[in-house]
Design an enzyme around this catalytic site. Structure first.
Site, PDB file in Angstrom:
ATOM      1  N   THR A 188       0.830  -1.198   0.000  1.00 43.07           N
ATOM      2  CA  THR A 188       0.000   0.000   0.000  1.00 43.07           C
ATOM      3  C   THR A 188       0.867   1.253   0.000  1.00 43.07           C
ATOM      4  O   THR A 188       2.037   1.218   0.368  1.00 43.07           O
ATOM      5  CB  THR A 188      -0.897   0.056   1.237  1.00 43.07           C
ATOM      6  OG1 THR A 188      -0.058   0.106   2.408  1.00 43.07           O
ATOM      7  CG2 THR A 188      -1.803  -1.151   1.323  1.00 43.07           C
ATOM      8  N   GLU A 332      -6.156  -3.313  -0.939  1.00 41.35           N
ATOM      9  CA  GLU A 332      -6.622  -4.414  -0.091  1.00 41.35           C
ATOM     10  C   GLU A 332      -7.787  -5.183  -0.714  1.00 41.35           C
ATOM     11  O   GLU A 332      -8.151  -6.253  -0.241  1.00 41.35           O
ATOM     12  CB  GLU A 332      -7.046  -3.871   1.280  1.00 41.35           C
ATOM     13  CG  GLU A 332      -5.909  -3.367   2.137  1.00 41.35           C
ATOM     14  CD  GLU A 332      -5.547  -1.905   1.912  1.00 41.35           C
ATOM     15  OE1 GLU A 332      -4.807  -1.335   2.727  1.00 41.35           O
ATOM     16  OE2 GLU A 332      -6.018  -1.323   0.898  1.00 41.35           O
ATOM     17  N   LYS A 445     -14.157  18.527  10.369  1.00 40.28           N
ATOM     18  CA  LYS A 445     -15.110  18.571  11.477  1.00 40.28           C
ATOM     19  C   LYS A 445     -15.236  20.017  11.938  1.00 40.28           C
ATOM     20  O   LYS A 445     -14.347  20.555  12.598  1.00 40.28           O
ATOM     21  CB  LYS A 445     -14.645  17.653  12.601  1.00 40.28           C
ATOM     22  CG  LYS A 445     -14.567  16.189  12.153  1.00 40.28           C
ATOM     23  CD  LYS A 445     -14.014  15.268  13.222  1.00 40.28           C
ATOM     24  CE  LYS A 445     -13.935  13.833  12.708  1.00 40.28           C
ATOM     25  NZ  LYS A 445     -13.369  12.902  13.693  1.00 40.28           N
ATOM     26  N   TRP A 450     -19.810  17.409   9.869  1.00 39.90           N
ATOM     27  CA  TRP A 450     -18.761  16.829   9.031  1.00 39.90           C
ATOM     28  C   TRP A 450     -18.917  17.398   7.629  1.00 39.90           C
ATOM     29  O   TRP A 450     -19.964  17.260   6.996  1.00 39.90           O
ATOM     30  CB  TRP A 450     -18.895  15.302   8.989  1.00 39.90           C
ATOM     31  CG  TRP A 450     -18.373  14.615  10.209  1.00 39.90           C
ATOM     32  CD1 TRP A 450     -18.112  15.183  11.424  1.00 39.90           C
ATOM     33  CD2 TRP A 450     -18.055  13.228  10.334  1.00 39.90           C
ATOM     34  NE1 TRP A 450     -17.643  14.245  12.301  1.00 39.90           N
ATOM     35  CE2 TRP A 450     -17.603  13.025  11.664  1.00 39.90           C
ATOM     36  CE3 TRP A 450     -18.105  12.140   9.483  1.00 39.90           C
ATOM     37  CZ2 TRP A 450     -17.203  11.785  12.145  1.00 39.90           C
ATOM     38  CZ3 TRP A 450     -17.713  10.896   9.950  1.00 39.90           C
ATOM     39  CH2 TRP A 450     -17.262  10.716  11.260  1.00 39.90           C
TER      40      TRP A 450
END
Length: 546
Positions: A188, A332, A445, A450
């Site tokens: 990754t 993944e 935030k 959000w």
């Protein structure tokens, strides 16, 4: 008592794809723009023979099943041969991303304990820098014609790929073994900590390639010509070297030249019908075409993934007669999890509504399940209102990281099923339509709300003078955090900060409009073509809003 079925048992091995391609589509081509500078052509039949020669050569080098064999190479027929020969003999193809820093590559090679590395001449300076720090590597093999070997090799005992093949015959029988055996390894590109390895199996990779060819996914056919601009060192080029050979689809490999003019030349020269790459590649291509008054003559579909696709790019492709398909997933996940394509009913909607649907991440393909979790771990409903962290499981989703790293990314539900936390914040509609609203580390935030950085970036990208945009959070005395917009202008166009901020009016809640805009010449782009927000945060870390 369960009763056994009476069907043939055949292990799902990658070598079977190559055997199938040679037997039924041996006439089909792989066209490669090579490091040598030429445009090389080879049939599936000839490439399969070379893969068998390579397998014999690997045995000659005393390479054993289970060894990790690495590549640092561009997309080419040679790289495909390595994919199939290494995995086919029972070893593991480990694709290394040359865009990593030397320090990262040294860590990855040593962590994986790679024993052999194939590389393109482009990366000779990189090999020279890292080789002294990679004690597990016994063989360094240069992917180039024999007569073009460098006079000053980057490592002692350098081997030539073509010479290795020339010394072998093409008589080789691919071994049979457990389909759950490892075939490929990718690491990754995490922004924090060391990269983590994902070890794919033959079974998972075969299932992923098969399902990527279904009608609601990439849907390659033998009538297609596909150009994977996505590198083979980025999640196995999204599985396209497997999916294409399964269906007899012609492959066009771009090599090291990934600029707009070079990609356009290949698209037109080879009459490409399907292409795949990250948004930054397509933005460069569209910009080149606009500046030169060009159009597509054969391209029909383009798969775009790696980061959120702006509505403006979807619109530009549609106006050029190309259906843009957005794919979402991760290393993944092999990587495909969802594909955003219009359904029959959706194709009758007004164009702008169509674009906004495709800009969402779409619906899962069979083989992947997903759910949303709130911060307290409770599962959220699919009402397209509540957002939560996206968790996935499936046939080609990793069970654990290579070496046991990253255990905190996994959890078990009440029934004992294992889930992987993607790190994405998403919402889902009752019909299964999924939209990524942010990364957990990128969400802003502000005052108890959000704010999605992706939504703000997409609006900015729809401004005709904006080429690229990124939004990061800046500390604020009252609101905790506020959005800060960073913009790259289109060449030859001018726009002011106020013009950009005014553009948000009526398109989003006033509370969500960025507090400020900064113009930059270029965005920091990471190893997989994504904007590196960590670098932007570092650059603007002293900024505060009041």
């Amino acid at each position: 008592m369960l009763k056994a079925g009476l069907m043939m048992k055949q292990e799902m091995l990658l070598s079977s794809i190559l055997v199938h391609a040679e037997r039924f589509y041996g006439w089909q081509e792989v066209v490669s723009r090579r490091v040598e500078g030429d445009l090389h052509r080879i049939t599936f039949k000839a490439m399969a023979a070379r893969a068998r020669q390579l397998a014999n050569a690997l045995h000659g080098l005393n390479i054993q099943q289970g060894e990790n064999i690495a590549t640092i190479a561009w997309n080419s027929h040679r790289h495909i041969e390595i994919y199939y020969a290494v995995a086919g003999m029972g070893a593991v193809t480990h694709t290394l991303n040359p865009r990593y820093t030397p320090q990262q590559l040294i860590y990855i090679i040593n962590h994986a304990q790679d024993t052999t590395i194939f590389f393109d001449l482009t990366f000779a300076p990189l090999i020279k820098a890292i080789a002294p720090h990679c004690p597990s590597v016994k063989n360094w093999i240069l992917l180039i014609d024999e007569d073009k070997m460098p006079a000053d090799p980057p490592v002692a005992g350098l081997l030539n790929y073509e010479a290795l093949l020339k010394a072998q015959n093409d008589e080789y029988v691919w071994p049979e073994f457990d389909e759950n055996s490892a075939c490929t390894l990718c690491y990754t590109s995490g922004t924090t900590g060391n990269p983590k390895g994902i070890l794919y199996s033959h079974r998972s990779t075969m299932l992923h390639a098969m399902m990527s060819n279904c009608a609601d996914a990439i849907a390659l056919t033998r009538k297609d010509t596909v150009l994977p601009v996505v590198p083979m060192f980025h999640v196995n080029a999204w599985g396209l070297p497997y999916a294409a050979l399964m269906t007899g689809c012609k492959l066009v490999m771009p090599g090291p030249q990934l600029d707009g003019p070079s990609i356009y030349d290949l698209l037109e020269r080879e009459r490409v019908t399907v292409a795949a790459g990250v948004p930054t590649i397509w933005l460069g291509l569209i910009n080149h075409m606009k500046q030169n008054g060009l159009s597509f003559s054969t391209l029909k579909r383009s798969l775009v993934g790696g980061s959120a696709v702006p509505v403006s790019l979807i619109k530009e492709f549609d106006e050029m007669g190309v259906e843009l398909m957005q794919g979402w997933g991760s290393t993944e996940m092999s990587p495909l999890g969802t594909v955003s394509k219009l359904s029959g009913d959706e194709r009758s909607l007004p164009k702008q509504e169509q674009y906004e649907i495709v800009a969402k991440q779409g619906r899962t393909i069979f083989g992947v399940d997903m759910k949303l979790l709130a911060e307290d771990g409770t599962e959220l409903p699919w009402d397209f209102e509540q957002s939560g962290e996206l968790h996935v499981r499936g046939h080609w989703v990793l069970h654990e990281y290579y070496g046991g790293d990253g255990a905190k990314a996994f959890s078990h539900d009440a029934t004992g099923k294992r889930w992987f936390a993607t790190g994405d914040v998403a919402r889902m509609a009752p019909d299964g339509l999924m939209q990524i609203t942010d990364r957990t580390k990128d969400v802003i935030k502000s005052g108890g709300e959000w704010i999605s950085s992706i939504d703000l970036e997409n609006i900015a990208m729809s401004h005709p003078a904006v080429l690229q945009s990124a939004v990061i959070a800046i500390p604020h005395e009252k609101w905790n955090e506020r959005p800060f917009l960073i913009v790259v202008k289109r060449p030859g166009m001018e726009v002011s900060k106020q013009d950009i901020l005014n553009f948000y009016e009526g398109r989003i809640t006033k509370m969500h409009i960025p507090d400020d805009v900064e113009f930059v010449d270029a965005m920091p782009i990471g190893a997989t073509g994504k904007v590196q927000k960590s670098e932007l945060r570092e650059r603007f870390k002293g900024l505060r809003f009041v």
